[in-house]
Design a protein around this motif. Structure first.
Motif, PDB file in Angstrom:
ATOM      1  N   GLU A  19     114.948   6.595  19.341  1.00 36.52           N
ATOM      2  CA  GLU A  19     115.633   6.392  20.617  1.00 36.52           C
ATOM      3  C   GLU A  19     115.070   7.330  21.703  1.00 36.52           C
ATOM      4  N   GLU A  20     114.915   8.586  21.344  1.00 32.54           N
ATOM      5  CA  GLU A  20     114.396   9.548  22.317  1.00 32.54           C
ATOM      6  C   GLU A  20     113.005   9.157  22.795  1.00 32.54           C
ATOM      7  N   MET A  68     117.153  14.180  26.887  1.00 27.96           N
ATOM      8  CA  MET A  68     115.767  14.683  26.813  1.00 27.96           C
ATOM      9  C   MET A  68     115.139  14.701  28.195  1.00 27.96           C
ATOM     10  N   GLU A  80     113.199   6.081  25.179  1.00 26.15           N
ATOM     11  CA  GLU A  80     113.752   6.444  26.478  1.00 26.15           C
ATOM     12  C   GLU A  80     112.820   7.354  27.278  1.00 26.15           C
ATOM     13  N   SER A  81     112.236   8.325  26.611  1.00 24.73           N
ATOM     14  CA  SER A  81     111.362   9.263  27.328  1.00 24.73           C
ATOM     15  C   SER A  81     110.148   8.563  27.913  1.00 24.73           C
ATOM     16  N   TYR A 122     113.447  11.443  12.102  1.00 24.12           N
ATOM     17  CA  TYR A 122     112.949  12.412  13.072  1.00 24.12           C
ATOM     18  C   TYR A 122     111.441  12.527  12.921  1.00 24.12           C
ATOM     19  N   LEU A 140     111.363  14.124  17.245  1.00 29.62           N
ATOM     20  CA  LEU A 140     112.092  13.214  18.123  1.00 29.62           C
ATOM     21  C   LEU A 140     112.508  11.958  17.374  1.00 29.62           C
ATOM     22  N   THR A 141     113.620  11.382  17.802  1.00 32.55           N
ATOM     23  CA  THR A 141     114.070  10.132  17.197  1.00 32.55           C
ATOM     24  C   THR A 141     113.447   8.950  17.911  1.00 32.55           C
ATOM     25  N   LYS A 172     111.231  19.863  21.836  1.00 29.76           N
ATOM     26  CA  LYS A 172     111.608  19.720  20.426  1.00 29.76           C
ATOM     27  C   LYS A 172     110.420  19.193  19.632  1.00 29.76           C
ATOM     28  N   SER A 183     106.681  17.599  23.892  1.00 33.49           N
ATOM     29  CA  SER A 183     108.137  17.780  24.018  1.00 33.49           C
ATOM     30  C   SER A 183     108.569  19.151  23.501  1.00 33.49           C
TER      31      SER A 183
END
Lengths: 157, 157
Positions: free
Chosen positions: B45-46, B1, B49-50, B83, B42-43, B39, B37
């Motif tokens: 995890e994403e 991402m 991290e983002s 999601y 988002l998960t 997308k 974003s």
DNA sequence: AATTTGGTTCTGTAAATTATGAACTAAAGA
DNA sequence: TCTTTAGTTCATAATTTACAGAACCAAATT
């Protein structure tokens, strides 16, 4: 300065309302007190004593409310005290500031639509439609106020 | 991402906006990220991290946003991840909640006029006129929304 | 000249907020 | 059965906030 139980309770409720709108507790209580007290104008001393807060808290609260235009004061010749009261004109401003805040949101959302890339998104359609609603509001809201003022004028006449 | 500089900047700006409206910082950034974003979904995890925030901060933020109805999630068969996406229906709610907040203020101000005693006060006249304006708003605002929806419908047709 | 009045400004700090990292859990996969 | 995944929960650390209290100050009063 005696305050009834009802008044004290109402000051707390108004205090909480203003806290929720971003004021700090003591500042919010000062607003409550100035609204609820029998006298429309209170001195520094009366405020400290009625709310049981320190002089520094009072000084800080009053100066912040003066700076943000929420209150004002008068003085009387031969009296060094300032008499603080709520600025009534502030209600229209308050409503307007809420509208402005939606304007900020609107600008951000438009920026969102510019900045990122999403294909064939039905989501973005809704976003676009929301920003267009905010645009609509910005135009219509002042008209609404005007209309009300006309009707209000009529009633008085 | 990957997020562009523009996206990162916009996430911060949206974050600050939502902070000002009472969200806590990490929560506000999550809202920003989901808006900005590329997308739409988002998960967990994403998101961690983002935004470079801890798993616990993410967990906390997502659960709070789920509870308040600001976001929702979908899942896909054979995939344990959730999601997350913004609930678009929430925009109307957001506007409505602002109106409700003015309703709370209105109730408090009416209470003020009941509770305290002020003689021949021009100030109270203005207060009364303000509460009557808030009453007017409460009626007119939904009408405004309706009107806009009609016009918006027309445009699509 | 000394004191009082009407505040302001400057630490210090208690309490609240916000986030971290580590330990944990439940379900799925190997 | 052991491991991995997708998160949750807990203790705690780091900020931030919000206020009290004391010292301070300038103008007015005695």
């Amino acid at each position: 300065m005696k305050l009834s139980d009802k008044q004290l309770e109402l000051i707390e409720q108004i205090g909480i309302y203003h806290e929720n709108n971003g004021f700090q507790p003591a500042v919010a209580r000062v607003m409550g007190l100035l609204l609820v007290s029998d006298k429309p104008e209170l001195t520094f001393e009366e405020i400290t004593e009625s709310l049981n807060i320190s002089k520094s808290a009072t000084s800080n609260a009053l100066n912040m409310l003066l700076n943000t235009g929420h209150i004002e004061y008068t003085t009387f010749p031969g009296d060094r005290k300032r008499y603080f009261r709520i600025r009534t004109s502030n209600w229209r401003d308050m409503i307007m500031k809420r509208m402005d805040d939606l304007g900020v949101l609107n600008a951000l959302l438009k920026r969102v639509l510019e900045v990122r890339k999403r294909e064939n998104s039905e989501y973005d359609q809704k976003l676009l439609s929301f920003t267009s609603f905010l645009d609509y509001m910005k135009v219509q809201f002042p008209i609404l106020i005007e209309q009300w003022e006309k009707e209000n004028q009529k009633q008085k006449a």
